[in-house]
Scaffold this motif. Structure first.
Motif, PDB file in Angstrom:
ATOM      1  N   VAL A 165      -5.410   4.939   2.123  1.00  0.00           N
ATOM      2  CA  VAL A 165      -4.189   5.540   2.641  1.00  0.00           C
ATOM      3  C   VAL A 165      -4.398   5.830   4.123  1.00  0.00           C
ATOM      4  CG1 VAL A 165      -2.519   7.416   2.423  1.00  0.00           C
ATOM      5  CG2 VAL A 165      -3.632   6.490   0.377  1.00  0.00           C
ATOM      6  N   SER A 166      -3.503   5.285   4.930  1.00  0.00           N
ATOM      7  CA  SER A 166      -3.640   5.386   6.384  1.00  0.00           C
ATOM      8  C   SER A 166      -3.341   6.800   6.893  1.00  0.00           C
ATOM      9  CB  SER A 166      -2.736   4.341   7.054  1.00  0.00           C
ATOM     10  OG  SER A 166      -1.389   4.563   6.708  1.00  0.00           O
ATOM     11  N   SER A 167      -3.354   6.938   8.184  1.00  0.00           N
ATOM     12  CA  SER A 167      -3.180   8.219   8.865  1.00  0.00           C
ATOM     13  C   SER A 167      -1.897   8.913   8.415  1.00  0.00           C
ATOM     14  CB  SER A 167      -3.136   7.976  10.373  1.00  0.00           C
ATOM     15  OG  SER A 167      -3.140   9.183  11.061  1.00  0.00           O
ATOM     16  N   PRO A 168      -1.905  10.200   8.225  1.00  0.00           N
ATOM     17  CA  PRO A 168      -2.965  11.162   8.534  1.00  0.00           C
ATOM     18  C   PRO A 168      -3.977  11.378   7.401  1.00  0.00           C
ATOM     19  CG  PRO A 168      -1.035  12.367   7.860  1.00  0.00           C
ATOM     20  CD  PRO A 168      -0.672  10.886   7.813  1.00  0.00           C
ATOM     21  N   VAL A 169      -3.790  10.729   6.244  1.00  0.00           N
ATOM     22  CA  VAL A 169      -4.684  10.947   5.102  1.00  0.00           C
ATOM     23  C   VAL A 169      -6.073  10.361   5.350  1.00  0.00           C
ATOM     24  CG1 VAL A 169      -5.023  10.536   2.622  1.00  0.00           C
ATOM     25  CG2 VAL A 169      -2.735  11.048   3.510  1.00  0.00           C
ATOM     26  N   LYS A 170      -6.138   9.111   5.770  1.00  0.00           N
ATOM     27  CA  LYS A 170      -7.382   8.418   6.108  1.00  0.00           C
ATOM     28  C   LYS A 170      -8.438   8.513   5.015  1.00  0.00           C
ATOM     29  CE  LYS A 170      -6.847   9.192  11.072  1.00  0.00           C
ATOM     30  NZ  LYS A 170      -7.497   9.731  12.268  1.00  0.00           N
ATOM     31  N   SER A 171      -8.053   8.078   3.798  1.00  0.00           N
ATOM     32  CA  SER A 171      -8.968   8.155   2.664  1.00  0.00           C
ATOM     33  C   SER A 171      -8.746   7.005   1.694  1.00  0.00           C
ATOM     34  CB  SER A 171      -8.768   9.464   1.890  1.00  0.00           C
ATOM     35  OG  SER A 171      -9.094  10.580   2.674  1.00  0.00           O
ATOM     36  N   LEU A 172      -9.824   6.611   1.032  1.00  0.00           N
ATOM     37  CA  LEU A 172      -9.748   5.700  -0.094  1.00  0.00           C
ATOM     38  C   LEU A 172      -9.387   6.561  -1.294  1.00  0.00           C
ATOM     39  CD1 LEU A 172     -10.323   2.826  -1.231  1.00  0.00           C
ATOM     40  CD2 LEU A 172     -12.659   3.598  -1.640  1.00  0.00           C
ATOM     41  N   VAL A 173      -8.257   6.275  -1.946  1.00  0.00           N
ATOM     42  CA  VAL A 173      -7.765   7.197  -2.974  1.00  0.00           C
ATOM     43  C   VAL A 173      -7.728   6.628  -4.381  1.00  0.00           C
ATOM     44  CG1 VAL A 173      -6.420   8.530  -1.308  1.00  0.00           C
ATOM     45  CG2 VAL A 173      -5.324   6.687  -2.576  1.00  0.00           C
ATOM     46  N   GLY A 174      -7.692   5.311  -4.524  1.00  0.00           N
ATOM     47  CA  GLY A 174      -7.603   4.740  -5.861  1.00  0.00           C
ATOM     48  C   GLY A 174      -7.437   3.243  -5.801  1.00  0.00           C
ATOM     49  N   ALA A 175      -6.895   2.690  -6.880  1.00  0.00           N
ATOM     50  CA  ALA A 175      -6.760   1.239  -6.958  1.00  0.00           C
ATOM     51  C   ALA A 175      -5.675   0.868  -7.957  1.00  0.00           C
ATOM     52  CB  ALA A 175      -8.084   0.611  -7.371  1.00  0.00           C
ATOM     53  N   PHE A 176      -5.354  -0.416  -7.961  1.00  0.00           N
ATOM     54  CA  PHE A 176      -4.482  -0.968  -8.986  1.00  0.00           C
ATOM     55  C   PHE A 176      -4.832  -2.432  -9.212  1.00  0.00           C
ATOM     56  CE2 PHE A 176      -1.936  -1.246  -5.022  1.00  0.00           C
ATOM     57  CZ  PHE A 176      -1.623  -2.607  -4.983  1.00  0.00           C
ATOM     58  N   THR A 177      -4.346  -2.946 -10.325  1.00  0.00           N
ATOM     59  CA  THR A 177      -4.562  -4.347 -10.677  1.00  0.00           C
ATOM     60  C   THR A 177      -3.320  -5.132 -10.290  1.00  0.00           C
ATOM     61  OG1 THR A 177      -5.899  -3.644 -12.555  1.00  0.00           O
ATOM     62  CG2 THR A 177      -5.109  -5.905 -12.586  1.00  0.00           C
ATOM     63  N   VAL A 178      -3.524  -6.351  -9.829  1.00  0.00           N
ATOM     64  CA  VAL A 178      -2.419  -7.239  -9.494  1.00  0.00           C
ATOM     65  C   VAL A 178      -1.849  -7.805 -10.792  1.00  0.00           C
ATOM     66  CG1 VAL A 178      -1.752  -9.367  -8.312  1.00  0.00           C
ATOM     67  CG2 VAL A 178      -3.439  -7.834  -7.271  1.00  0.00           C
ATOM     68  N   SER A 179      -0.581  -7.490 -11.048  1.00  0.00           N
ATOM     69  CA  SER A 179       0.108  -8.050 -12.207  1.00  0.00           C
ATOM     70  C   SER A 179       0.507  -9.496 -11.917  1.00  0.00           C
ATOM     71  CB  SER A 179       1.340  -7.208 -12.530  1.00  0.00           C
ATOM     72  OG  SER A 179       2.108  -7.810 -13.532  1.00  0.00           O
ATOM     73  N   SER A 180       1.078  -9.689 -10.733  1.00  0.00           N
ATOM     74  CA  SER A 180       1.412 -11.035 -10.241  1.00  0.00           C
ATOM     75  C   SER A 180       1.633 -10.936  -8.743  1.00  0.00           C
ATOM     76  CB  SER A 180       2.649 -11.595 -10.943  1.00  0.00           C
ATOM     77  OG  SER A 180       3.789 -10.822 -10.655  1.00  0.00           O
TER      78      SER A 180
END
Length: 136
Positions: A42-57
């Motif tokens: 998550v970009s500024s102002p959060v600037k953190s790796l927060v999670g993930a998801f799988t590509v459905s298509s």
């Protein structure tokens, strides 16, 4: 395959709340396919790796066709859509499934400390699940 993708805070929140089920991109990642993982920075102002998801298509289409396919899932207005895709003829849509949050976000300072030369991507960057697991 795995991709580290920068997403603006307002859109990341909607993804993790289950409201936004498609991520729009001006450029379709060449090596991204159904079942691959996207790790969300998550970009500024959060600037953190927060999670993930799988590509459905994933799809790439003319803007007219793309809008018809994503207008109910992308959480953007038509004007925001057109503004984002200004100066391109085609756009990509990454359909989302299996969203998950990290137990604790990993801030940019910690990422830089753990991974030599780490810089968040402007758009996306290919990575590996093993590299992302090393952050935790």
């Amino acid at each position: 395959n795995a991709v580290l993708m920068s997403i603006r805070p307002q859109y990341a929140t909607k993804i993790f709340d289950g409201i936004k089920t498609v991520e729009l991109r001006r450029v379709k990642p060449k090596f991204l396919a159904e079942g691959d993982l996207i790790f969300v920075y998550v970009s500024s102002p959060v600037k953190s790796l927060v999670g993930a998801f799988t590509v459905s298509s994933i799809t790439e289409k003319s803007l007219v066709s793309l809008w018809k396919n994503v207008k109910d899932y992308a959480c953007v207005s038509r004007s925001e859509f057109l503004n984002y895709f200004q100066d391109v003829e085609r756009g990509a849509a990454i359909f989302i499934k299996d969203v998950w949050l990290l137990p604790k976000p990993i801030h940019l300072a910690e990422l830089k400390k753990e991974v030599k030369g780490f810089h968040p991507p402007q758009n996306f960057r290919y990575t590996s699940v093993r590299q992302v697991e090393s952050f935790q």
